[in-house]
Motif scaffolding. Structure first.
Motif, PDB file in Angstrom:
ATOM      1  N   GLU A  39       0.903  -1.423  -0.081  1.00  0.00           N
ATOM      2  CA  GLU A  39       0.171   0.113   0.017  1.00  0.00           C
ATOM      3  C   GLU A  39       0.709   1.044   0.389  1.00  0.00           C
ATOM      4  O   GLU A  39       0.390   2.099  -0.462  1.00  0.00           O
ATOM      5  N   LEU A  40       2.164   1.193   1.148  1.00  0.00           N
ATOM      6  CA  LEU A  40       2.453   2.407   0.847  1.00  0.00           C
ATOM      7  C   LEU A  40       3.155   2.691  -0.540  1.00  0.00           C
ATOM      8  O   LEU A  40       3.725   3.781  -0.570  1.00  0.00           O
ATOM      9  N   GLU A  41       3.699   1.343  -1.267  1.00  0.00           N
ATOM     10  CA  GLU A  41       4.440   1.356  -2.057  1.00  0.00           C
ATOM     11  C   GLU A  41       3.569   2.439  -3.455  1.00  0.00           C
ATOM     12  O   GLU A  41       3.853   3.335  -4.951  1.00  0.00           O
ATOM     13  N   MET A  42       1.876   1.988  -4.015  1.00  0.00           N
ATOM     14  CA  MET A  42       1.313   3.012  -4.254  1.00  0.00           C
ATOM     15  C   MET A  42       0.965   4.220  -3.890  1.00  0.00           C
ATOM     16  O   MET A  42       1.089   5.151  -5.084  1.00  0.00           O
ATOM     17  N   VAL A  43       1.065   4.566  -2.535  1.00  0.00           N
ATOM     18  CA  VAL A  43       0.973   5.378  -2.294  1.00  0.00           C
ATOM     19  C   VAL A  43       2.253   6.648  -3.216  1.00  0.00           C
ATOM     20  O   VAL A  43       2.189   7.665  -3.447  1.00  0.00           O
ATOM     21  N   LEU A  44       3.244   6.069  -2.694  1.00  0.00           N
ATOM     22  CA  LEU A  44       4.261   6.630  -3.694  1.00  0.00           C
ATOM     23  C   LEU A  44       4.545   6.756  -4.417  1.00  0.00           C
ATOM     24  O   LEU A  44       5.506   8.127  -4.921  1.00  0.00           O
ATOM     25  N   SER A  45       4.397   5.679  -5.570  1.00  0.00           N
ATOM     26  CA  SER A  45       3.988   5.964  -6.870  1.00  0.00           C
ATOM     27  C   SER A  45       3.263   7.394  -7.087  1.00  0.00           C
ATOM     28  O   SER A  45       3.598   8.220  -8.140  1.00  0.00           O
ATOM     29  N   CYS A  46       1.265   7.731  -6.389  1.00  0.00           N
ATOM     30  CA  CYS A  46       0.677   8.628  -6.965  1.00  0.00           C
ATOM     31  C   CYS A  46       1.586   9.668  -6.382  1.00  0.00           C
ATOM     32  O   CYS A  46       0.970  10.715  -7.024  1.00  0.00           O
ATOM     33  N   GLN A  47       1.907   9.438  -5.349  1.00  0.00           N
ATOM     34  CA  GLN A  47       3.250  10.623  -4.810  1.00  0.00           C
ATOM     35  C   GLN A  47       3.774  12.094  -5.464  1.00  0.00           C
ATOM     36  O   GLN A  47       4.265  12.903  -6.285  1.00  0.00           O
ATOM     37  N   GLU A  48       5.111  10.245  -6.201  1.00  0.00           N
ATOM     38  CA  GLU A  48       6.148  10.787  -7.563  1.00  0.00           C
ATOM     39  C   GLU A  48       5.108  11.675  -8.636  1.00  0.00           C
ATOM     40  O   GLU A  48       5.669  12.274  -9.190  1.00  0.00           O
ATOM     41  N   ALA A  49       4.015  11.018  -9.471  1.00  0.00           N
ATOM     42  CA  ALA A  49       3.214  11.174  -9.896  1.00  0.00           C
ATOM     43  C   ALA A  49       2.821  12.297 -10.316  1.00  0.00           C
ATOM     44  O   ALA A  49       3.280  13.831 -11.120  1.00  0.00           O
ATOM     45  N   LYS A  50       1.800  12.726  -8.702  1.00  0.00           N
ATOM     46  CA  LYS A  50       2.068  13.972  -8.845  1.00  0.00           C
ATOM     47  C   LYS A  50       3.093  15.495  -8.684  1.00  0.00           C
ATOM     48  O   LYS A  50       3.116  16.786  -8.772  1.00  0.00           O
ATOM     49  N   ARG A  51       4.310  15.280  -7.947  1.00  0.00           N
ATOM     50  CA  ARG A  51       5.306  15.607  -8.227  1.00  0.00           C
ATOM     51  C   ARG A  51       5.919  16.282  -9.360  1.00  0.00           C
ATOM     52  O   ARG A  51       6.496  17.237  -9.065  1.00  0.00           O
ATOM     53  N   ASP A  52       5.843  15.300 -10.231  1.00  0.00           N
ATOM     54  CA  ASP A  52       6.474  15.256 -11.398  1.00  0.00           C
ATOM     55  C   ASP A  52       5.060  16.212 -11.909  1.00  0.00           C
ATOM     56  O   ASP A  52       6.194  17.148 -13.107  1.00  0.00           O
ATOM     57  N   LYS A  53       4.106  16.203 -12.194  1.00  0.00           N
ATOM     58  CA  LYS A  53       2.936  16.812 -12.484  1.00  0.00           C
ATOM     59  C   LYS A  53       3.445  18.220 -11.978  1.00  0.00           C
ATOM     60  O   LYS A  53       3.336  19.105 -12.752  1.00  0.00           O
ATOM     61  N   LEU A  54       3.447  18.538 -11.020  1.00  0.00           N
ATOM     62  CA  LEU A  54       4.358  19.981 -10.519  1.00  0.00           C
ATOM     63  C   LEU A  54       5.266  20.639 -10.691  1.00  0.00           C
ATOM     64  O   LEU A  54       4.558  21.666 -11.228  1.00  0.00           O
ATOM     65  N   LYS A  55       6.371  19.882 -10.844  1.00  0.00           N
ATOM     66  CA  LYS A  55       7.534  20.512 -11.049  1.00  0.00           C
ATOM     67  C   LYS A  55       7.094  20.875 -12.613  1.00  0.00           C
ATOM     68  O   LYS A  55       7.648  21.994 -13.462  1.00  0.00           O
ATOM     69  N   GLU A  56       6.775  20.541 -13.876  1.00  0.00           N
ATOM     70  CA  GLU A  56       6.349  20.905 -15.080  1.00  0.00           C
ATOM     71  C   GLU A  56       5.312  21.335 -15.382  1.00  0.00           C
ATOM     72  O   GLU A  56       5.711  22.321 -16.205  1.00  0.00           O
ATOM     73  N   THR A  57       4.390  22.186 -14.652  1.00  0.00           N
ATOM     74  CA  THR A  57       3.999  23.091 -14.227  1.00  0.00           C
ATOM     75  C   THR A  57       4.598  24.429 -13.719  1.00  0.00           C
ATOM     76  O   THR A  57       4.756  25.697 -14.011  1.00  0.00           O
ATOM     77  N   LYS A  58       5.085  23.959 -12.898  1.00  0.00           N
ATOM     78  CA  LYS A  58       6.387  25.239 -11.899  1.00  0.00           C
ATOM     79  C   LYS A  58       7.245  25.826 -13.423  1.00  0.00           C
ATOM     80  O   LYS A  58       7.543  27.122 -13.287  1.00  0.00           O
ATOM     81  N   GLU A  59       8.452  24.977 -14.190  1.00  0.00           N
ATOM     82  CA  GLU A  59       8.775  25.442 -15.103  1.00  0.00           C
ATOM     83  C   GLU A  59       8.393  25.995 -15.968  1.00  0.00           C
ATOM     84  O   GLU A  59       8.718  27.463 -16.475  1.00  0.00           O
ATOM     85  N   LEU A  60       6.723  25.242 -16.617  1.00  0.00           N
ATOM     86  CA  LEU A  60       6.149  26.461 -17.815  1.00  0.00           C
ATOM     87  C   LEU A  60       5.628  27.787 -17.390  1.00  0.00           C
ATOM     88  O   LEU A  60       5.624  28.678 -17.845  1.00  0.00           O
ATOM     89  N   GLU A  61       5.355  28.194 -16.084  1.00  0.00           N
ATOM     90  CA  GLU A  61       4.398  28.766 -14.742  1.00  0.00           C
ATOM     91  C   GLU A  61       6.046  29.650 -14.512  1.00  0.00           C
ATOM     92  O   GLU A  61       5.478  31.234 -14.982  1.00  0.00           O
ATOM     93  N   GLN A  62       7.207  29.291 -14.796  1.00  0.00           N
ATOM     94  CA  GLN A  62       8.588  30.155 -14.374  1.00  0.00           C
ATOM     95  C   GLN A  62       9.007  30.921 -16.064  1.00  0.00           C
ATOM     96  O   GLN A  62       9.758  31.747 -16.236  1.00  0.00           O
TER      97      GLN A  62
END
Length: 268
Positions: free
Chosen positions: A98-121
Motif C-alpha cells: 500500500e505504501l508503494e502505491m501511495v509513493l508512486s501516486c505522490q511521485e506522479a503528482k510531484r512530476d506534474k507539479l514540477k512541469e507546471t512550475k517550469e511552464l509558469e516560470q
C-alpha cells in the motif's frame, strides 16, 4: 520491499506444533460462533409481538452488547510467537504494498507539479521581458518628446506650408493649361468692327478684364481664406460670358439674394 519479500521467502514454514495450535484455536472460535448463532435464533421474539416493541428490544440489546464490548480488553488470538511473527510479516507485506502505491501516486503528482512550475516560470520570464521592453520604449519616447522644441515644430510647420504652396502653384499651372486648351481667350476685334457692334447688347472683352484663370484663382482663394463667407462680388472687370460659363457648368453658384455675388461650388 524486495528485500522484505526475499526475507519472508527465506523463512521456513510454520512448524507442525504451531500449525496444530492455530488449527485448534480456529476450531474453538468456529464452535463459539455456532453457539452464538444458535442463541440468537432461539432468542428471536415471536412474530405476534408488536413491531415497535420488537425494534425497541433489539435496540436495547445492541446498546448493552456495545457497552460490554467496550469494557472488554482485546486479547491475542494466538499466544505462539511463531504464529504472531508470521501474521506480522503478512501485515507488513500488505502495508509495504500500500505504501508503494501511495509513493508512486505522490511521485506522479510531484512530476506534474514540477512541469507546471517550469511552464509558469518560463511564462513569467517572457512577461517580465515584455514589461522591461515596454518601459524602455516609454522612457525613450518621453526623452524624444522632451527634446522636441518649439523651434523644430515651427520649422516643420513652415516646411508643410511651403509644400502646400508648391502644390497649389502646380495645381494652378495645370488649371491654366487646361483653360488655355479648352477655353481660350476671345479674339480682339478691330476698332471698325467694334463700332459696328457698338449697338450690341453683349459686352466685349477688354484688356483690363480678368481672365478665366484669374477668376477661378480668386474663387479658390476666397473659399480657402474665408470659408464662412465664400461669396465674391463681381463688377465690370469680370467678363459676363466667363461668369455664365462657370455658372452653367456648375463650377460656381450665384448668391440667392444678390446676383452680383458668386462662390465656388462645393465638390465634396
Amino acid at each position: 520491499m524486495a528485500e522484505l519479500e526475499a526475507g519472508v521467502a527465506a523463512e521456513e514454514a510454520l512448524s507442525e506444533t504451531a500449525l496444530n495450535e492455530l488449527m485448534e484455536q480456529c476450531e474453538q472460535q468456529f464452535t463459539q460462533l455456532e453457539k452464538l448463532q444458535n442463541e440468537i435464533i432461539l432468542s428471536e421474539p415471536d412474530a405476534c409481538e408488536n413491531p415497535q416493541d420488537q425494534a425497541a428490544n433489539r435496540l436495547m440489546a445492541t446498546e448493552a452488547e456495545l457497552k460490554q464490548w467496550l469494557t472488554v480488553e482485546p486479547k491475542l488470538l494466538a499466544s505462539n510467537s511463531e504464529v504472531l511473527l508470521e501474521a506480522g510479516k503478512e501485515e507488513m507485506l500488505k502495508l509495504c504494498s500500500e505504501l508503494e502505491m501511495v509513493l508512486s501516486c505522490q511521485e506522479a503528482k510531484r512530476d506534474k507539479l514540477k512541469e507546471t512550475k517550469e511552464l509558469e516560470q518560463k511564462w513569467l520570464e517572457e512577461k517580465t521581458q515584455v514589461l522591461i521592453a515596454a518601459k524602455n520604449h516609454v522612457e525613450r519616447m518621453q526623452m524624444e518628446k522632451g527634446k522636441a522644441s518649439e523651434h523644430s515644430i515651427l520649422l516643420d510647420t513652415k516646411a508643410q506650408i511651403q509644400k502646400m504652396n508648391v502644390y497649389q502653384q502646380r495645381l494652378m499651372e495645370c488649371l491654366s493649361d487646361v483653360l488655355e486648351k479648352h477655353v481660350p481667350l476671345p479674339q480682339y476685334e478691330s476698332s471698325t468692327k467694334k463700332k459696328k457692334n457698338k449697338k450690341s447688347n453683349i459686352q466685349e472683352f477688354d484688356e483690363d478684364m480678368i481672365s478665366l484663370n484669374e477668376i477661378l484663382e480668386l474663387l479658390m482663394n476666397k473659399a480657402l481664406n474665408t470659408p464662412h463667407d465664400p461669396y465674391m462680388t463681381i463688377d465690370n472687370t469680370f467678363w459676363p460670358p466667363y461668369i455664365e460659363l462657370l455658372l452653367r457648368y456648375g463650377i460656381a453658384v450665384r448668391h440667392q439674394a444678390s446676383n452680383f455675388k458668386i462662390r465656388l461650388e462645393t465638390f465634396f
